[in-house]
Write a protein that holds these residues in place. Structure first.
Motif, PDB file in Angstrom:
ATOM      1  N   SER A 137      -1.726   9.452  -8.401  1.00  0.00           N
ATOM      2  CA  SER A 137      -2.643   8.494  -7.778  1.00  0.00           C
ATOM      3  C   SER A 137      -3.082   7.609  -8.984  1.00  0.00           C
ATOM      4  CB  SER A 137      -3.739   9.032  -6.692  1.00  0.00           C
ATOM      5  OG  SER A 137      -4.676   7.938  -6.426  1.00  0.00           O
ATOM      6  N   LYS A 138      -4.006   8.237  -9.767  1.00  0.00           N
ATOM      7  CA  LYS A 138      -4.500   7.582 -11.063  1.00  0.00           C
ATOM      8  C   LYS A 138      -3.590   6.751 -11.807  1.00  0.00           C
ATOM      9  CE  LYS A 138      -9.135   9.752 -11.808  1.00  0.00           C
ATOM     10  NZ  LYS A 138      -8.948  10.885 -10.940  1.00  0.00           N
ATOM     11  N   ARG A 180       0.870  -1.365   0.079  1.00  0.00           N
ATOM     12  CA  ARG A 180       0.042   0.229   0.062  1.00  0.00           C
ATOM     13  C   ARG A 180       0.911   1.275  -0.005  1.00  0.00           C
ATOM     14  NH1 ARG A 180      -2.220  -0.660   5.120  1.00  0.00           N
ATOM     15  NH2 ARG A 180      -0.449  -2.137   5.478  1.00  0.00           N
ATOM     16  N   LYS A 234      -0.698  -0.869 -11.488  1.00  0.00           N
ATOM     17  CA  LYS A 234      -0.966  -1.973 -10.578  1.00  0.00           C
ATOM     18  C   LYS A 234       0.154  -2.419  -9.893  1.00  0.00           C
ATOM     19  CE  LYS A 234      -4.282  -3.760 -13.901  1.00  0.00           C
ATOM     20  NZ  LYS A 234      -4.912  -2.732 -14.673  1.00  0.00           N
ATOM     21  N   THR A 271      -2.257   3.900  -9.994  1.00  0.00           N
ATOM     22  CA  THR A 271      -3.348   2.878  -9.831  1.00  0.00           C
ATOM     23  C   THR A 271      -3.140   1.880 -11.088  1.00  0.00           C
ATOM     24  OG1 THR A 271      -4.532   4.140  -8.660  1.00  0.00           O
ATOM     25  CG2 THR A 271      -5.673   2.334  -9.695  1.00  0.00           C
ATOM     26  N   GLN A 272      -3.070   2.928 -12.480  1.00  0.00           N
ATOM     27  CA  GLN A 272      -3.026   2.015 -13.748  1.00  0.00           C
ATOM     28  C   GLN A 272      -1.695   1.039 -13.809  1.00  0.00           C
ATOM     29  OE1 GLN A 272      -2.949   5.213 -16.648  1.00  0.00           O
ATOM     30  NE2 GLN A 272      -5.034   5.821 -15.941  1.00  0.00           N
ATOM     31  N   ASN A 283      -1.649  -2.178  -3.990  1.00  0.00           N
ATOM     32  CA  ASN A 283      -2.911  -2.624  -3.636  1.00  0.00           C
ATOM     33  C   ASN A 283      -4.036  -1.480  -3.340  1.00  0.00           C
ATOM     34  OD1 ASN A 283      -5.068  -4.094  -2.722  1.00  0.00           O
ATOM     35  ND2 ASN A 283      -4.300  -4.332  -0.665  1.00  0.00           N
ATOM     36  N   THR A 284      -3.609  -0.506  -2.326  1.00  0.00           N
ATOM     37  CA  THR A 284      -4.288   0.683  -2.446  1.00  0.00           C
ATOM     38  C   THR A 284      -3.205   1.982  -2.575  1.00  0.00           C
ATOM     39  OG1 THR A 284      -3.945   0.737  -0.092  1.00  0.00           O
ATOM     40  CG2 THR A 284      -6.016  -0.262  -0.974  1.00  0.00           C
ATOM     41  N   ILE A 285      -3.993   2.902  -2.916  1.00  0.00           N
ATOM     42  CA  ILE A 285      -3.254   4.381  -2.698  1.00  0.00           C
ATOM     43  C   ILE A 285      -4.030   5.539  -1.996  1.00  0.00           C
ATOM     44  CG2 ILE A 285      -2.169   6.250  -4.277  1.00  0.00           C
ATOM     45  CD1 ILE A 285      -1.818   4.138  -6.507  1.00  0.00           C
ATOM     46  N   ASP A 286      -3.353   6.043  -1.045  1.00  0.00           N
ATOM     47  CA  ASP A 286      -4.372   6.915  -0.193  1.00  0.00           C
ATOM     48  C   ASP A 286      -3.396   8.464  -0.355  1.00  0.00           C
ATOM     49  OD1 ASP A 286      -6.202   5.126   1.109  1.00  0.00           O
ATOM     50  OD2 ASP A 286      -4.307   4.331   2.009  1.00  0.00           O
TER      51      ASP A 286
END
Length: 216
Positions: A20-21, A5, A27, A24-25, A30-33
């Motif tokens: 963040s986007k 994370r 991969k 996310t792409q 797991n999560t991005i805060d």
């Protein structure tokens, strides 16, 4: 293996959301805060500390950065901290690594270099961006040159005495009166000092003396 994370501590929102986007792409995570305040970051670290934490120099002054890193790493030993610095000096970057960061990128680092640093951290390596690495090599080679200079041809006791007087702002005339030697002798010593230290003038002498803690 579970994906790590990531928490991003930065502003403005538009930039952090964009990053963040992109991430996310990729991969990788797991999560991005995203945290836009230190309070939000503190809560996040208490509640669910991430494996990766990216801190921007926008958010904290350098001295605050040192204390924050110390405090974060003392409570979360496994956290991998990435700093996005503002063209910090090599000495500051060294200090950040000593405090516990795992990766240093400059504000001019590109996205692909950020990804490279993530992959290095996933392999438990450390990462320094190319821009800072270049500065580090230049710094180390000039540091080595200074060491070689001191070993090859150290200043004599008299030259050291004259160096301190130059640093105190005394002219050659003042020095010859103070040490009861001729002005020609002072000038000869002065030339030797410039030659040994590889500097051009009194300003260079003072700079050298300060950097090598000859004077405070």
């Amino acid at each position: 293996m579970m994906k790590p994370r990531l928490t991003i501590f930065d502003e403005p929102v538009l930039y952090t959301e964009g990053l963040s986007k992109l991430l996310t792409q990729s991969k990788i995570f797991n999560t991005i805060d995203v945290c836009n305040s230190y309070e939000a970051l503190s809560q996040q670290l208490k509640k669910e500390p991430p494996e990766f934490l990216m801190i921007s120099s926008n958010m904290l002054m350098l001295t605050e950065l040192y204390t924050s890193i110390e405090s974060i790493t003392s409570e979360n030993k496994n956290i991998k901290i990435i700093i996005i610095g503002n063209s910090y000096d090599i000495i500051d970057i060294r200090k950040l690594f000593n405090k516990g960061i795992k990766s240093y990128l400059d504000k001019n680092s590109r996205y692909d270099e950020f990804i490279k640093s993530i992959h290095a951290l996933l392999l438990n390596e450390i990462y320094i961006c190319d821009h800072a690495k270049e500065k580090m090599i230049n710094f180390m080679s000039s540091e080595q040159a200074q060491k070689n200079l001191r070993i090859k041809d150290p200043l004599t006791r008299r030259e050291m005495e004259i160096l301190r007087l130059i640093c105190n702002g005394l002219s050659s005339k003042d020095i010859c009166e103070k040490l009861f030697i001729s002005i020609n002798t002072v000038e000869t010593h002065r030339k030797r000092i410039l030659l040994k230290l590889n500097v051009k003038n009194s300003v260079g002498v003072v700079k050298y003396a300060l950097e090598n803690h000859i004077i405070d």
